[in-house]
Design an enzyme around this catalytic site. Structure first.
Site, PDB file in Angstrom:
ATOM      1  N   HIS A  25       0.829  -1.211   0.000  1.00  0.00           N
ATOM      2  CA  HIS A  25       0.000   0.000   0.000  1.00  0.00           C
ATOM      3  C   HIS A  25       0.861   1.257   0.000  1.00  0.00           C
ATOM      4  CE1 HIS A  25      -3.183  -2.819   0.856  1.00  0.00           C
ATOM      5  NE2 HIS A  25      -4.035  -1.865   0.565  1.00  0.00           N
ATOM      6  N   GLN A  76      -4.938   5.969  -6.466  1.00  0.00           N
ATOM      7  CA  GLN A  76      -4.964   7.374  -6.888  1.00  0.00           C
ATOM      8  C   GLN A  76      -6.372   7.937  -6.783  1.00  0.00           C
ATOM      9  OE1 GLN A  76      -3.460   7.295 -10.880  1.00  0.00           O
ATOM     10  NE2 GLN A  76      -1.321   7.236 -10.247  1.00  0.00           N
ATOM     11  N   ILE A 105      -2.543   2.495   6.807  1.00  0.00           N
ATOM     12  CA  ILE A 105      -3.572   2.108   5.839  1.00  0.00           C
ATOM     13  C   ILE A 105      -4.927   2.475   6.411  1.00  0.00           C
ATOM     14  CG2 ILE A 105      -4.625   0.206   4.562  1.00  0.00           C
ATOM     15  CD1 ILE A 105      -1.873  -1.233   4.851  1.00  0.00           C
TER      16      ILE A 105
END
Length: 172
Positions: free
Chosen positions: A68, A82, A117
């Protein structure tokens, strides 16, 4: 968007190509989940893929977490990442905000050995920053489990965009 029927009729290669990106740079999750097809619906597909992640070795889980990108970072990332980061406003950080995110990302990685994350869909950069500031103080095992839960949430969001939730699964 795929139907569950289409998913169930895919070859292993097509299945991994279509759904592998749900788990950042870790197509092995889809590869192993394919063995559980046919799927009755999207919920069963998501549940099985997340179960595969949890059954993986500690090394595989760590590699998955490390696949990640940093939140608010400027390095290359997958198209899905993105889009998710753009939706949370992380692609338009001021120089000061970028420095704060970068510093927290470095601190987090130094503490845990994997990047921060968070499933950022529907979140603001302020909410993400607050979560980073809180979670950097967690214990290692607590944060490892939290990170895996976030990976599962990210995959669930992605699969919800890619697969219709019909209830008519079929055999392949």
């Amino acid at each position: 968007m795929y139907t569950v029927e289409e998913i169930n009729q895919m070859t292993r290669t097509a299945f991994v190509e279509a759904l592998g990106p749900a788990f950042e740079e870790s197509p092995w999750v889809a590869e192993r989940a394919y063995e559980s097809s046919p799927f009755a619906d999207r919920d069963q597909l998501v549940t099985e893929m997340i179960a595969v992640m949890h059954k993986a070795s500690q090394e595989e889980k760590l590699a998955l977490l490390n696949a990640h990108p940093d939140l608010g970072g400027k390095l290359a990332m997958t198209r899905a990442s993105q889009s998710e980061q753009r939706g949370a406003g992380l692609d338009h950080l001021s120089e000061n905000e970028y420095e704060v995110f970068s510093g927290l990302n470095r601190q987090y990685v130094a503490s845990f050995g994997f990047p921060f994350i968070m499933a950022v869909k529907g979140r603001t950069k302020e909410e993400i920053l607050t979560a980073m500031q809180e979670r950097v103080n967690h214990g290692h095992e607590e944060e490892f489990q939290q990170a895996l839960a976030e990976v599962g949430a990210i995959a669930s969001f992605r699969l919800s965009e890619w697969v219709e939730n019909n209830r008519e699964g079929v055999s392949r």
